[in-house]
Design a protein around this motif. Structure first.
Motif, PDB file in Angstrom:
ATOM      1  N   LEU A   1     -15.473 -11.577 -32.008  1.00 15.34           N
ATOM      2  CA  LEU A   1     -15.132 -12.842 -32.777  1.00 15.34           C
ATOM      3  C   LEU A   1     -15.352 -13.424 -31.045  1.00 15.34           C
ATOM      4  O   LEU A   1     -15.087 -13.354 -29.647  1.00 15.34           O
ATOM      5  N   GLN A   2     -15.819 -14.783 -30.960  1.00 14.37           N
ATOM      6  CA  GLN A   2     -15.841 -15.493 -29.216  1.00 14.37           C
ATOM      7  C   GLN A   2     -14.600 -16.460 -29.568  1.00 14.37           C
ATOM      8  O   GLN A   2     -15.215 -17.905 -30.236  1.00 14.37           O
ATOM      9  N   GLY A   3     -14.373 -16.966 -28.689  1.00 13.94           N
ATOM     10  CA  GLY A   3     -12.925 -16.902 -28.675  1.00 13.94           C
ATOM     11  C   GLY A   3     -13.781 -18.923 -27.731  1.00 13.94           C
ATOM     12  O   GLY A   3     -14.514 -18.342 -26.222  1.00 13.94           O
ATOM     13  N   THR A   4     -12.700 -19.665 -28.125  1.00 14.33           N
ATOM     14  CA  THR A   4     -12.615 -20.982 -27.138  1.00 14.33           C
ATOM     15  C   THR A   4     -11.798 -20.332 -25.579  1.00 14.33           C
ATOM     16  O   THR A   4     -11.282 -19.819 -25.624  1.00 14.33           O
ATOM     17  N   GLY A   5     -13.014 -21.081 -24.152  1.00 16.95           N
ATOM     18  CA  GLY A   5     -12.653 -20.741 -23.246  1.00 16.95           C
ATOM     19  C   GLY A   5     -13.195 -20.518 -22.411  1.00 16.95           C
ATOM     20  O   GLY A   5     -14.434 -21.287 -22.417  1.00 16.95           O
ATOM     21  N   GLN A   6     -14.001 -20.332 -21.176  1.00 17.39           N
ATOM     22  CA  GLN A   6     -14.391 -19.571 -20.270  1.00 17.39           C
ATOM     23  C   GLN A   6     -15.742 -18.610 -20.636  1.00 17.39           C
ATOM     24  O   GLN A   6     -14.894 -17.425 -20.835  1.00 17.39           O
ATOM     25  N   THR A   7     -17.063 -18.727 -20.159  1.00 17.94           N
ATOM     26  CA  THR A   7     -16.820 -17.334 -20.543  1.00 17.94           C
ATOM     27  C   THR A   7     -17.135 -16.608 -19.486  1.00 17.94           C
ATOM     28  O   THR A   7     -16.693 -16.533 -17.830  1.00 17.94           O
TER      29      THR A   7
ATOM     30  N   ILE B   1     -30.475  -8.975 -20.379  1.00 18.26           N
ATOM     31  CA  ILE B   1     -28.887  -8.096 -20.783  1.00 18.26           C
ATOM     32  C   ILE B   1     -28.425  -7.886 -22.227  1.00 18.26           C
ATOM     33  O   ILE B   1     -27.976  -6.992 -22.384  1.00 18.26           O
ATOM     34  N   ILE B   2     -28.809  -8.829 -22.768  1.00 11.72           N
ATOM     35  CA  ILE B   2     -28.385  -9.001 -24.359  1.00 11.72           C
ATOM     36  C   ILE B   2     -29.004  -8.134 -25.594  1.00 11.72           C
ATOM     37  O   ILE B   2     -28.469  -7.130 -25.696  1.00 11.72           O
ATOM     38  N   ASP B   3     -30.924  -8.105 -24.701  1.00  9.63           N
ATOM     39  CA  ASP B   3     -31.366  -7.762 -25.197  1.00  9.63           C
ATOM     40  C   ASP B   3     -30.940  -5.920 -25.364  1.00  9.63           C
ATOM     41  O   ASP B   3     -31.269  -5.129 -26.172  1.00  9.63           O
ATOM     42  N   ASP B   4     -30.330  -5.169 -24.284  1.00  7.93           N
ATOM     43  CA  ASP B   4     -30.716  -4.381 -23.641  1.00  7.93           C
ATOM     44  C   ASP B   4     -28.895  -3.250 -23.784  1.00  7.93           C
ATOM     45  O   ASP B   4     -29.044  -2.048 -24.174  1.00  7.93           O
ATOM     46  N   LEU B   5     -28.287  -4.382 -23.815  1.00 13.42           N
ATOM     47  CA  LEU B   5     -26.773  -3.935 -23.806  1.00 13.42           C
ATOM     48  C   LEU B   5     -26.396  -4.145 -24.805  1.00 13.42           C
ATOM     49  O   LEU B   5     -24.836  -3.406 -25.403  1.00 13.42           O
ATOM     50  N   TYR B   6     -26.314  -5.482 -25.712  1.00  7.71           N
ATOM     51  CA  TYR B   6     -25.484  -6.199 -26.688  1.00  7.71           C
ATOM     52  C   TYR B   6     -26.201  -5.673 -27.955  1.00  7.71           C
ATOM     53  O   TYR B   6     -27.179  -5.193 -28.377  1.00  7.71           O
ATOM     54  N   THR B   7     -25.644  -6.522 -28.960  1.00  4.11           N
ATOM     55  CA  THR B   7     -25.503  -6.752 -30.142  1.00  4.11           C
ATOM     56  C   THR B   7     -26.170  -8.189 -30.377  1.00  4.11           C
ATOM     57  O   THR B   7     -25.692  -9.245 -29.192  1.00  4.11           O
ATOM     58  N   ASP B   8     -25.597  -8.102 -31.964  1.00  2.44           N
ATOM     59  CA  ASP B   8     -25.434 -10.026 -32.765  1.00  2.44           C
ATOM     60  C   ASP B   8     -24.758 -10.490 -32.537  1.00  2.44           C
ATOM     61  O   ASP B   8     -24.427 -11.780 -32.144  1.00  2.44           O
ATOM     62  N   ASN B   9     -23.701  -9.816 -32.094  1.00  2.00           N
ATOM     63  CA  ASN B   9     -22.364  -9.799 -31.839  1.00  2.00           C
ATOM     64  C   ASN B   9     -22.250 -10.196 -30.507  1.00  2.00           C
ATOM     65  O   ASN B   9     -21.024 -11.009 -30.446  1.00  2.00           O
ATOM     66  N   TRP B  10     -23.314 -11.000 -29.712  1.00  2.00           N
ATOM     67  CA  TRP B  10     -23.101 -11.388 -28.242  1.00  2.00           C
ATOM     68  C   TRP B  10     -24.303 -12.355 -27.566  1.00  2.00           C
ATOM     69  O   TRP B  10     -24.792 -12.258 -28.649  1.00  2.00           O
ATOM     70  N   THR B  11     -23.971 -13.071 -26.860  1.00  2.00           N
ATOM     71  CA  THR B  11     -24.980 -13.956 -26.460  1.00  2.00           C
ATOM     72  C   THR B  11     -25.195 -14.202 -25.054  1.00  2.00           C
ATOM     73  O   THR B  11     -23.650 -14.590 -24.441  1.00  2.00           O
ATOM     74  N   THR B  12     -26.561 -15.294 -24.055  1.00  2.00           N
ATOM     75  CA  THR B  12     -26.288 -15.403 -23.372  1.00  2.00           C
ATOM     76  C   THR B  12     -24.610 -16.393 -23.386  1.00  2.00           C
ATOM     77  O   THR B  12     -24.707 -17.223 -23.872  1.00  2.00           O
ATOM     78  N   ALA B  13     -25.239 -17.407 -21.818  1.00  2.00           N
ATOM     79  CA  ALA B  13     -23.892 -18.345 -22.142  1.00  2.00           C
ATOM     80  C   ALA B  13     -25.318 -19.658 -21.240  1.00  2.00           C
ATOM     81  O   ALA B  13     -25.902 -19.654 -20.689  1.00  2.00           O
ATOM     82  N   SER B  14     -23.946 -20.809 -21.780  1.00  2.00           N
ATOM     83  CA  SER B  14     -25.129 -21.545 -21.276  1.00  2.00           C
ATOM     84  C   SER B  14     -24.300 -22.540 -20.473  1.00  2.00           C
ATOM     85  O   SER B  14     -24.957 -23.591 -20.087  1.00  2.00           O
ATOM     86  N   SER B  15     -22.956 -22.347 -20.360  1.00  2.00           N
ATOM     87  CA  SER B  15     -21.709 -23.189 -19.335  1.00  2.00           C
ATOM     88  C   SER B  15     -20.789 -22.379 -18.468  1.00  2.00           C
ATOM     89  O   SER B  15     -21.041 -21.513 -19.451  1.00  2.00           O
ATOM     90  N   LEU B  16     -20.016 -22.354 -18.247  1.00  2.00           N
ATOM     91  CA  LEU B  16     -18.862 -21.685 -17.079  1.00  2.00           C
ATOM     92  C   LEU B  16     -18.355 -21.853 -18.664  1.00  2.00           C
ATOM     93  O   LEU B  16     -17.290 -21.146 -18.665  1.00  2.00           O
TER      94      LEU B  16
ATOM     95  N   THR C   1     -17.484 -22.287 -23.261  1.00  2.00           N
ATOM     96  CA  THR C   1     -18.273 -21.885 -24.169  1.00  2.00           C
ATOM     97  C   THR C   1     -18.749 -23.286 -25.010  1.00  2.00           C
ATOM     98  O   THR C   1     -17.954 -24.540 -24.704  1.00  2.00           O
ATOM     99  N   GLU C   2     -19.502 -23.008 -26.079  1.00  2.00           N
ATOM    100  CA  GLU C   2     -20.238 -24.293 -26.233  1.00  2.00           C
ATOM    101  C   GLU C   2     -18.922 -25.389 -26.629  1.00  2.00           C
ATOM    102  O   GLU C   2     -19.773 -26.278 -27.391  1.00  2.00           O
ATOM    103  N   ASP C   3     -17.747 -24.484 -27.456  1.00  2.00           N
ATOM    104  CA  ASP C   3     -17.433 -25.619 -28.172  1.00  2.00           C
ATOM    105  C   ASP C   3     -15.768 -26.008 -27.356  1.00  2.00           C
ATOM    106  O   ASP C   3     -14.766 -26.786 -27.760  1.00  2.00           O
ATOM    107  N   ALA C   4     -15.835 -25.674 -26.168  1.00  2.00           N
ATOM    108  CA  ALA C   4     -15.015 -26.422 -25.446  1.00  2.00           C
ATOM    109  C   ALA C   4     -15.131 -28.084 -24.784  1.00  2.00           C
ATOM    110  O   ALA C   4     -16.144 -27.702 -24.787  1.00  2.00           O
ATOM    111  N   PHE C   5     -13.414 -28.659 -24.768  1.00  2.00           N
ATOM    112  CA  PHE C   5     -14.539 -29.893 -24.318  1.00  2.00           C
ATOM    113  C   PHE C   5     -14.822 -29.696 -23.260  1.00  2.00           C
ATOM    114  O   PHE C   5     -14.587 -29.166 -21.954  1.00  2.00           O
ATOM    115  N   GLY C   6     -16.150 -31.372 -23.126  1.00  2.00           N
ATOM    116  CA  GLY C   6     -17.331 -31.634 -22.158  1.00  2.00           C
ATOM    117  C   GLY C   6     -17.956 -30.624 -21.801  1.00  2.00           C
ATOM    118  O   GLY C   6     -18.658 -30.677 -20.822  1.00  2.00           O
ATOM    119  N   PHE C   7     -18.153 -29.113 -22.523  1.00  2.00           N
ATOM    120  CA  PHE C   7     -19.493 -28.330 -22.590  1.00  2.00           C
ATOM    121  C   PHE C   7     -20.282 -29.369 -22.364  1.00  2.00           C
ATOM    122  O   PHE C   7     -20.891 -30.330 -22.769  1.00  2.00           O
TER     123      PHE C   7
END
Length: 562
Positions: free
Chosen positions: A308-314, A344-359, A361-367
């Motif tokens: 689960l990726q919740g709204t907020g800071q990355t 980092i994602i390829d070596d350490l994580y799974t499809d449940n994780w993604t790289t961040a594109s800003s400070l 999350t994408e669903d936060a207002f003003g992203f």
């Protein structure tokens, strides 16, 4: 890739328990959509904010054993860690409901509200028939006292105000009309959203009268929620029991009455292997934090695995300019360019994780998408460091200037079960451009002391929050917390941080876009990945739900008989 050769310092001093006051709650303007993301597929039928049990009749009764990865150090509703705020969501209610399926802000204990055109006055109409678990009625006066508690704290009892709250002028109530009127000193567009989150939970007068120390005890939090804290053995177990008379769930809830579960046993199990083993042995019904390497095996064995990726800071790294080398923007920019987020994602994580594109999350207002500024470029990092004068190398390959090695100290994040390999890989990546990142490992008891070390140059931050911009404002403003440790006031930064909460809509979005550009262009802070809360559930757990920030809620959860 060769094995990372990095320096790790472990500090296991005698525990000195402190309250970790993390203001992990902020807000968005009314009507903005914020949805938790269910990644990695999840169980069949899983919706945006619940494990679907459509076509099945919920069964009342039973005990759910929840094994969390962290100790609840303090149950204070205003200052807490992720795990304590999850507890708060299950024993208290709020004036406003943030619907995780639709992203709408809906009436809850406030039946409705009106906002004046100048944005300074809010009038709330309070729902009738609600009581706290000690029998006290939730009337307009009780809400007034809660808002005053949030806005002003209680200095005589050592209780500080809610740091995400606006500056309040007056609070009044009318019992006949069942209304509460809040007058602000200046407009504060995130206010309604703030009222939907854990730090604005409503508690009984009995709780409001307690000292800051007493508020840390879970048994002292008396709310209107579907569960009540029956007992607490500090650091070992918290037992919740349902309120049989609970009858004021949010309007959209399928269950408008008491919780299905009779009891929840909430146990902190800090060791990953022990927590996982307990789940597999049937000693737990639900666990939080599963190492990425274990996710597929659990799913293959029939467990429900939810990312689960919740709204907020990355997951954001801040560069503290108390370290002289980090006062040079070229050094800060080089650190960002040297980090390969895809690796980092390829070596350490799974499809449940993604790289961040800003400070945020994408669903936060003003992203705004900053990914083009975050691309891995080792050549650019080397060039920037050369330009900054770090041209010499010592025998170990680290850069040297004026006889000093380019050495930066950080603290491995204790609040993220995946942080140790993450920090180690980043240390290796920085080593490739001649930067030594010293990793300090501490335990929960000493993390605040470690973070306050004046020799620390890099810290990880990032919490699930409905509107992270309020928290970012409080942290980065040089006249407030100054988490960036800027040696002098940055008037441009402070203006952007504070102006964005006084306006709304497109005007606020424009300011936030400028703010993101400013922070990342100056490499004050930069994101690494989007944090994911990974839960693993026994097959018999049904109706598990979560907030927009991916905190678990158990009102509709039930246990299916074999």
């Amino acid at each position: 890739m060769s094995q990372p050769h990095v320096r790790i310092v472990r500090k296991n001093r005698r525990p000195v328990w402190v309250v970790v006051g993390i203001a992990a709650v902020a807000a968005v303007i009314l009507g903005i959509v914020f949805l938790p993301r269910l990644l990695g597929g999840g169980p069949a039928g899983a919706s945006a904010a619940s494990v679907d049990s459509a076509g099945q009749t919920p069964q009342s009764g039973g005990t759910l054993t929840y094994l969390d990865a962290e100790v609840i150090a303090s149950a204070s509703i205003q200052n807490g860690t992720w795990q304590s705020t999850a507890l708060t969501h299950n024993i208290t209610d709020r004036l406003v409901f943030a619907n995780p399926d639709t992203g709408e802000l809906e009436p809850w204990l406030a039946e409705s509200w009106d906002i004046s055109e100048d944005g300074l006055e809010y009038v709330f109409r309070i729902r009738d028939g609600v009581t706290f678990s000690n029998g006290q009625e939730l009337d307009a006066g009780a809400v007034q006292r809660n808002i005053e508690f949030q806005a002003f704290g209680n200095p005589d009892l050592g209780v500080v105000p809610n740091t995400t709250y606006p500056i309040v002028d007056t609070v009044t109530s009318d019992e006949t009309e069942r209304t509460v009127t809040v007058r602000l000193v200046e407009p504060f567009s995130p206010y309604i959203k703030i009222l939907s989150n854990w730090a604005s939970s409503l508690v009984a007068d009995e709780t409001l009268a307690l000292s800051a120390e007493e508020l840390q005890q879970a048994t002292n939090v008396i709310g209107t929620g579907p569960f009540v804290v029956e007992s607490e053995v500090y650091g070992e177990e918290i037992v919740l029991v349902r309120r049989d008379d609970y009858a004021w769930a949010p309007a959209g809830s399928e269950n408008q009455g008491a919780a299905y579960l009779e009891k929840i046993i909430w146990i902190p199990v800090l060791e990953d292997s022990t927590r996982l083993g307990s789940l597999r042995a049937g000693e737990g019904d639900l666990i939080r934090y599963v190492q990425p390497s274990e996710e597929d095996a659990l799913a293959a064995d029939g467990f429900q695995v939810l990312g689960l990726q919740g709204t907020g800071q990355t997951n954001t790294w801040i560069l503290k300019q108390q370290i002289p080398a980090l006062r040079d923007v070229r050094v800060r920019q080089a650190i960002s360019a040297a980090i390969d987020r895809d690796q980092i994602i390829d070596d350490l994580y799974t499809d449940n994780w993604t790289t961040a594109s800003s400070l945020v999350t994408e669903d936060a207002f003003g992203f705004t998408d900053q990914s083009d500024k975050l691309e891995f470029d080792r050549d650019r990092a080397d060039a920037l460091l050369d330009e900054a004068g770090w041209t010499e190398r010592d025998a170990e390959g680290y850069r040297v200037k004026d006889g000093e090695r380019l050495h930066i100290k950080t603290v491995i994040d204790v609040f993220d079960a995946t942080s140790a390999p993450l920090f180690q890989l980043i240390a290796w990546q920085l080593q490739q451009v001649g930067i030594e990142l010293e990793l300090t490992e501490v335990d929960y008891a000493n993390v605040s002391t470690a973070y306050a070390d004046p020799e620390v140059g890099v810290l990880r931050t990032g919490w699930p929050q409905a509107d992270p911009w309020v928290t970012i404002r409080n942290a980065f403003d040089t006249e407030k917390t100054n988490t960036l440790a800027l040696p002098e006031t940055d008037e441009v930064l402070n203006d952007l941080l504070n102006r964005q909460t006084t306006v709304d809509g497109d005007e606020r979005a424009e300011i936030l876009a400028e703010l993101q550009d400013y922070l990342i262009d100056n490499a004050y802070a930069f994101p690494i990945l989007t944090d994911t809360q990974v839960f693993a559930l026994q097959p018999h757990v049904r109706g598990f739900e979560w907030t927009p920030e991916a905190r678990p809620v158990f009102h509709n959860t039930w246990i299916a008989e074999d």
